[in-house]
Design a protein around this motif. Sequence first.
Motif, PDB file in Angstrom:
ATOM      1  N   TYR A   1       0.819  -1.215   0.000  1.00 39.36           N
ATOM      2  CA  TYR A   1       0.000   0.000   0.000  1.00 39.36           C
ATOM      3  C   TYR A   1       0.852   1.264   0.000  1.00 39.36           C
ATOM      4  CZ  TYR A   1      -3.498   3.433   1.449  1.00 39.36           C
ATOM      5  OH  TYR A   1      -4.314   4.542   1.513  1.00 39.36           O
ATOM      6  N   SER A   2       1.994   1.226   0.659  1.00 37.75           N
ATOM      7  CA  SER A   2       2.864   2.398   0.738  1.00 37.75           C
ATOM      8  C   SER A   2       3.473   2.760  -0.609  1.00 37.75           C
ATOM      9  CB  SER A   2       3.990   2.137   1.739  1.00 37.75           C
ATOM     10  OG  SER A   2       5.042   3.067   1.586  1.00 37.75           O
ATOM     11  N   SER A   3       3.844   1.748  -1.384  1.00 33.81           N
ATOM     12  CA  SER A   3       4.645   1.997  -2.587  1.00 33.81           C
ATOM     13  C   SER A   3       3.976   1.571  -3.881  1.00 33.81           C
ATOM     14  CB  SER A   3       6.004   1.291  -2.445  1.00 33.81           C
ATOM     15  OG  SER A   3       6.654   1.702  -1.250  1.00 33.81           O
ATOM     16  N   GLY A   4       2.769   1.010  -3.813  1.00 31.70           N
ATOM     17  CA  GLY A   4       2.038   0.663  -5.025  1.00 31.70           C
ATOM     18  C   GLY A   4       2.709  -0.402  -5.861  1.00 31.70           C
ATOM     19  N   LEU A   5       3.314  -1.398  -5.214  1.00 32.92           N
ATOM     20  CA  LEU A   5       4.069  -2.406  -5.947  1.00 32.92           C
ATOM     21  C   LEU A   5       3.163  -3.437  -6.600  1.00 32.92           C
ATOM     22  CD1 LEU A   5       7.040  -3.168  -3.530  1.00 32.92           C
ATOM     23  CD2 LEU A   5       6.816  -1.356  -5.228  1.00 32.92           C
ATOM     24  N   ARG A   6       3.606  -3.948  -7.737  1.00 34.64           N
ATOM     25  CA  ARG A   6       2.970  -5.113  -8.343  1.00 34.64           C
ATOM     26  C   ARG A   6       3.366  -6.353  -7.538  1.00 34.64           C
ATOM     27  NH1 ARG A   6       5.230  -2.245 -12.896  1.00 34.64           N
ATOM     28  NH2 ARG A   6       3.611  -1.482 -14.343  1.00 34.64           N
ATOM     29  N   LEU A   7       2.585  -7.421  -7.708  1.00 35.99           N
ATOM     30  CA  LEU A   7       2.877  -8.670  -7.005  1.00 35.99           C
ATOM     31  C   LEU A   7       4.286  -9.166  -7.336  1.00 35.99           C
ATOM     32  CD1 LEU A   7       2.188 -11.218  -5.384  1.00 35.99           C
ATOM     33  CD2 LEU A   7       1.008 -12.101  -7.418  1.00 35.99           C
ATOM     34  N   ALA A   8       4.629  -9.200  -8.631  1.00 36.58           N
ATOM     35  CA  ALA A   8       5.942  -9.703  -9.043  1.00 36.58           C
ATOM     36  C   ALA A   8       7.073  -8.824  -8.506  1.00 36.58           C
ATOM     37  CB  ALA A   8       6.019  -9.791 -10.564  1.00 36.58           C
ATOM     38  N   GLU A   9       6.810  -7.515  -8.388  1.00 37.66           N
ATOM     39  CA  GLU A   9       7.835  -6.604  -7.887  1.00 37.66           C
ATOM     40  C   GLU A   9       8.126  -6.871  -6.417  1.00 37.66           C
ATOM     41  OE1 GLU A   9       6.772  -2.909 -10.944  1.00 37.66           O
ATOM     42  OE2 GLU A   9       6.046  -2.873  -8.872  1.00 37.66           O
ATOM     43  N   LEU A  10       7.088  -7.074  -5.624  1.00 38.06           N
ATOM     44  CA  LEU A  10       7.301  -7.341  -4.206  1.00 38.06           C
ATOM     45  C   LEU A  10       7.944  -8.710  -4.001  1.00 38.06           C
ATOM     46  CD1 LEU A  10       5.355  -6.379  -1.152  1.00 38.06           C
ATOM     47  CD2 LEU A  10       5.627  -8.833  -1.515  1.00 38.06           C
ATOM     48  N   ALA A  11       7.461  -9.716  -4.728  1.00 35.20           N
ATOM     49  CA  ALA A  11       8.008 -11.065  -4.575  1.00 35.20           C
ATOM     50  C   ALA A  11       9.484 -11.124  -4.974  1.00 35.20           C
ATOM     51  CB  ALA A  11       7.197 -12.051  -5.411  1.00 35.20           C
ATOM     52  N   GLY A  12       9.888 -10.287  -5.920  1.00 32.58           N
ATOM     53  CA  GLY A  12      11.261 -10.324  -6.409  1.00 32.58           C
ATOM     54  C   GLY A  12      12.246  -9.500  -5.606  1.00 32.58           C
ATOM     55  N   LEU A  13      11.799  -8.833  -4.550  1.00 30.48           N
ATOM     56  CA  LEU A  13      12.696  -7.975  -3.781  1.00 30.48           C
ATOM     57  C   LEU A  13      13.757  -8.779  -3.034  1.00 30.48           C
ATOM     58  CD1 LEU A  13      10.247  -5.359  -2.200  1.00 30.48           C
ATOM     59  CD2 LEU A  13      11.937  -4.958  -3.990  1.00 30.48           C
ATOM     60  N   ASP A  14      14.981  -8.254  -3.067  1.00 28.81           N
ATOM     61  CA  ASP A  14      16.080  -8.802  -2.278  1.00 28.81           C
ATOM     62  C   ASP A  14      16.428  -7.819  -1.161  1.00 28.81           C
ATOM     63  OD1 ASP A  14      16.431 -11.164  -3.731  1.00 28.81           O
ATOM     64  OD2 ASP A  14      17.718 -10.162  -5.209  1.00 28.81           O
ATOM     65  N   LEU A  15      17.166  -8.288  -0.193  1.00 26.66           N
ATOM     66  CA  LEU A  15      17.554  -7.428   0.928  1.00 26.66           C
ATOM     67  C   LEU A  15      18.289  -6.179   0.443  1.00 26.66           C
ATOM     68  CD1 LEU A  15      18.828 -10.150   3.435  1.00 26.66           C
ATOM     69  CD2 LEU A  15      16.802  -8.711   3.707  1.00 26.66           C
ATOM     70  N   GLY A  16      19.115  -6.335  -0.590  1.00 24.99           N
ATOM     71  CA  GLY A  16      19.890  -5.207  -1.093  1.00 24.99           C
ATOM     72  C   GLY A  16      19.067  -4.158  -1.812  1.00 24.99           C
ATOM     73  N   ASP A  17      17.802  -4.456  -2.089  1.00 24.39           N
ATOM     74  CA  ASP A  17      16.943  -3.486  -2.777  1.00 24.39           C
ATOM     75  C   ASP A  17      16.377  -2.442  -1.828  1.00 24.39           C
ATOM     76  OD1 ASP A  17      17.246  -4.741  -5.261  1.00 24.39           O
ATOM     77  OD2 ASP A  17      15.659  -6.180  -4.803  1.00 24.39           O
ATOM     78  N   LEU A  18      16.448  -2.695  -0.534  1.00 22.06           N
ATOM     79  CA  LEU A  18      15.931  -1.762   0.463  1.00 22.06           C
ATOM     80  C   LEU A  18      16.960  -0.694   0.791  1.00 22.06           C
ATOM     81  CD1 LEU A  18      14.043  -3.776   3.234  1.00 22.06           C
ATOM     82  CD2 LEU A  18      13.088  -2.193   1.567  1.00 22.06           C
ATOM     83  N   GLN A  19      16.516   0.557   0.744  1.00 24.21           N
ATOM     84  CA  GLN A  19      17.345   1.663   1.193  1.00 24.21           C
ATOM     85  C   GLN A  19      16.603   2.367   2.325  1.00 24.21           C
ATOM     86  OE1 GLN A  19      18.678   3.951  -2.224  1.00 24.21           O
ATOM     87  NE2 GLN A  19      18.880   2.100  -3.452  1.00 24.21           N
TER      88      GLN A  19
END
Length: 304
Positions: free
Chosen positions: A144-162
Motif C-alpha cells: 500500500y505504501s509503494s504501489g508495488l505489483r505482485l511480481a515486484e514485491l516477490a522479487g525484492l532482495d535485501l539489497g533493494d531496500l534503502q
Amino acid sequence: MTEAPLDTEVTRFLEGLARTASPATVKAYRQDLSALTRFLEAQAIHDWSSLDVGLLRRFLGSERSRGLASRSLGRRRAALSRFSNHLVAAGLLAHNPVVLTRAPQASRHLPRPLDVDQLARFLDTPGDGSPLAVRDQAMLELFYSSGLRLAELAGLDLGDLQKRRVRVLGKGRKPRQVPVGSRAHQALEVWLKVRGALAGEGETALFVGRRGVRLGHRAIQKRLAELARTRGLAEHLHPHRLRHSFASHLLESSQDLRAVQELLGHANLSTTQVYTRLDWQHLAASYDAAHPRARRRPDDDEKA
C-alpha cells in the motif's frame, strides 16, 4: 523424444526472449504459443511458413469463443506478433501477419479501491506477534505504501531496500525507485529483526516463507486473502487491489497524475488515467477550482 517442427522454432524464440524478459513473461509467452501450435497441428499445419492472417484470425476467434477475456486475448496477440517478427528475421515469413488482425477491445473493468478509513482499520489490526505475522504486516504496508505489483514485491532482495525507498524491477525488467512511507518503514524494520528466524542460510529474498526460501506469488496472494478474512475485511483482497487503492488515494490527494505515473512505473500516461479513475464530481470540482475561465462570477446567475 524428437521435438515437433513447430515447437523447435518456439523453443529458439523463448530462449532468446529469456535473455531480456522476466520468467513470468517467458512463461506467459510459452502458454500463448503452445495454444497456437496446438491449433495449427489440429489443422494439419506443421510449417511456420503457412502462417497467415486468415489462420491467425480463426485462432483468435476460437480463443474468444472458448471464453478468453479481452485482456488475455490482447496479451496472446502481442505474443504472436513478437514471435512473428522472430519468424520474419529467421526468413520463415515474408511479413508479420499479426499486424493485419484487429486488437481486441480492452476491458475498462478495474478493481474498486478500498475506502481509506476501512483500509486504515485493516492495516492497524494487530497480529499475533509471530515472525509470519510480522512478515505479513510488512508486506501489506509495503504494497500500500509503494504501489508495488505482485511480481515486484516477490522479487525484492535485501539489497533493494534503502533508508526511505526501495528499488524494484517493473515490467520488461525496467528498474525504478519508489519511496517507502513511515509506517511501511517501521514494519520492515520489525520484520528484518525477526527474518533470521525463518530465512535459510544465504537466502537473499526480502520475504521468505516457512521453508526459509523466497515467498512465491501464489503464497502471497493466499496470505492476503486469509488476512482479509481473519481481520474482518468484508471484501476480497489481492495485491492489485492494494496497488489500485494506493494510486487512487494518492491521486485524489495530490492531483499529480505525472507523479503517480512514475510511482506506478507506467510507460504511458493514458494507462495511469484509466488505472486511477476518479469520479466525475471530484474531477469537476478540481476543474472549477483550478481553471481561470471555469470559475463563475457572482452575477452569472442573474444574467442567466
